[in-house]
Design a protein around this motif. Structure first.
Motif, PDB file in Angstrom:
ATOM      1  N   GLU A   3       1.057  -2.110 -12.222  1.00  0.00           N
ATOM      2  CA  GLU A   3       2.448  -2.384 -11.857  1.00  0.00           C
ATOM      3  C   GLU A   3       2.738  -3.878 -11.900  1.00  0.00           C
ATOM      4  O   GLU A   3       3.836  -4.301 -12.282  1.00  0.00           O
ATOM      5  CB  GLU A   3       2.746  -1.803 -10.470  1.00  0.00           C
TER       6      GLU A   3
ATOM      7  N   SER B 105      -6.010   0.206  -9.233  1.00  0.00           N
ATOM      8  CA  SER B 105      -5.724  -0.016 -10.657  1.00  0.00           C
ATOM      9  C   SER B 105      -4.260   0.266 -10.962  1.00  0.00           C
ATOM     10  O   SER B 105      -3.659  -0.382 -11.822  1.00  0.00           O
ATOM     11  CB  SER B 105      -6.635   0.847 -11.538  1.00  0.00           C
ATOM     12  N   VAL B 106      -3.676   1.228 -10.239  1.00  0.00           N
ATOM     13  CA  VAL B 106      -2.245   1.500 -10.406  1.00  0.00           C
ATOM     14  C   VAL B 106      -1.430   0.287  -9.956  1.00  0.00           C
ATOM     15  O   VAL B 106      -0.476  -0.127 -10.617  1.00  0.00           O
ATOM     16  CB  VAL B 106      -1.834   2.748  -9.606  1.00  0.00           C
TER      17      VAL B 106
ATOM     18  N   SER C 270      -6.343   7.586 -11.990  1.00  0.00           N
ATOM     19  CA  SER C 270      -6.532   6.158 -11.766  1.00  0.00           C
ATOM     20  C   SER C 270      -6.696   5.875 -10.284  1.00  0.00           C
ATOM     21  O   SER C 270      -6.142   6.585  -9.438  1.00  0.00           O
ATOM     22  CB  SER C 270      -5.330   5.365 -12.306  1.00  0.00           C
TER      23      SER C 270
ATOM     24  N   PRO D 243      -5.936   3.903  -6.824  1.00  0.00           N
ATOM     25  CA  PRO D 243      -4.700   3.275  -6.336  1.00  0.00           C
ATOM     26  C   PRO D 243      -4.643   1.789  -6.649  1.00  0.00           C
ATOM     27  O   PRO D 243      -3.572   1.260  -6.958  1.00  0.00           O
ATOM     28  CB  PRO D 243      -4.759   3.539  -4.824  1.00  0.00           C
TER      29      PRO D 243
END
Length: 282
Positions: free
Chosen positions: A164, A159-160, A155, A157
């Protein structure tokens, strides 16, 4: 030419007629004397300046021509830097694309009016869904790169970070006693539904898009993961109660780490009887 010495009255020899005596031709004429070429120079400022210029140029190229337009040569030309600078700052093209996606995602979020969480986490989830759809429709190339331009299992960064944010919304719903399924599954379901809806809308010509598609998908996802708000005197069912306690578990210090781990396993089994732990012996 030899100098002419003059004998003084005390018998000493005076070289005052020597035009070079005691004269340093460089004295007072050193262009670097007292000058430190690095004085006041901050290499980190140059690095940050180059990085910002490169990312901004790459984001513009991405918006205008899609991922294929973001070549090292095109970006270096648009940013006014040499290609090696890009590799030095970002490692490779994927590193540059990750930086561009993170920049675009941050810029989009900052362009929206910051809203404080309300007392209704489910309503906040609706607002988060609409924000997600808005990002994709306003920045289709950026969104496609953010969610569709990486290798399977990897993924971006950005999209991470977005996931979250979603997970925090889901956690608030669980803490309010409104979550009907385990947090991880709820977050994954909403994420899948939101991404699928956004990519579908992006792929559909604007004049043919169904204006109700996003709302319908949103409400279907919310209905699948939430329960109705319980009446003040009502008690939640065992699944909702287990999910709620599971969400609050990290905030308790009444148990040891091993006790929390055991209770977490029990709550997971209550919340998801058909989950991967179903084969464990009682």
């Amino acid at each position: 030419m030899e100098s002419e010495d003059v004998t003084t009255a005390d018998g000493s020899r005076d070289g005052t007629l020597d035009p070079n005596r005691g004269h340093d031709p460089n004295r007072g004429h050193d262009p670097n004397r007292g000058h430190d070429p690095n004085r006041g120079h901050d290499p980190n400022r140059d690095r940050d300046g180059h990085r910002q210029r490169i990312v901004t140029a790459a984001a513009r190229l991405l918006s205008e021509g899609g991922p294929d337009a973001v070549s090292t040569r095109a970006v270096s030309s648009a940013a006014g830097v040499q290609p090696p600078t890009i590799y030095r700052l970002f490692g490779d093209k994927q590193g540059l694309l990750d930086a561009v996606v993170a920049y675009g995602f941050t810029e989009y979020l900052s362009s929206k009016t910051a809203e404080e969480p309300t007392d209704d986490p489910v309503e906040d989830l609706r607002a988060g869904w609409d924000l997600h759809i808005g990002l994709g429709l306003a920045n289709p190339a950026l969104y496609s790169l953010m969610y569709g331009g990486h290798r399977p299992g990897v993924s971006s960064p950005a999209s991470v970070a977005a996931f979250e944010m979603l997970a925090r919304l889901i956690r608030r719903i669980a803490e309010a006693g409104r979550l009907a399924i385990p947090e991880e599954r709820a977050a994954a379901l909403v994420h899948a539904a939101g991404c699928g809806t956004t990519l579908t809308l992006i792929a559909t010509p604007e004049d043919r898009r169904d204006p109700e598609l996003s709302r319908t998908a949103r409400e279907a996802a919310i209905a699948a993961i939430t329960t109705d708000a319980p009446a003040p005197a009502a008690e939640p069912g065992p699944v909702a109660a287990a999910v709620t306690l599971r969400a609050a578990l990290p905030r308790t210090d009444a148990l040891t780490a091993s006790e929390r781990g055991l209770l977490r396993e029990w709550l997971d089994r209550i919340a998801d009887p058909a989950g991967p732990h179903r084969h464990r012996a009682d």
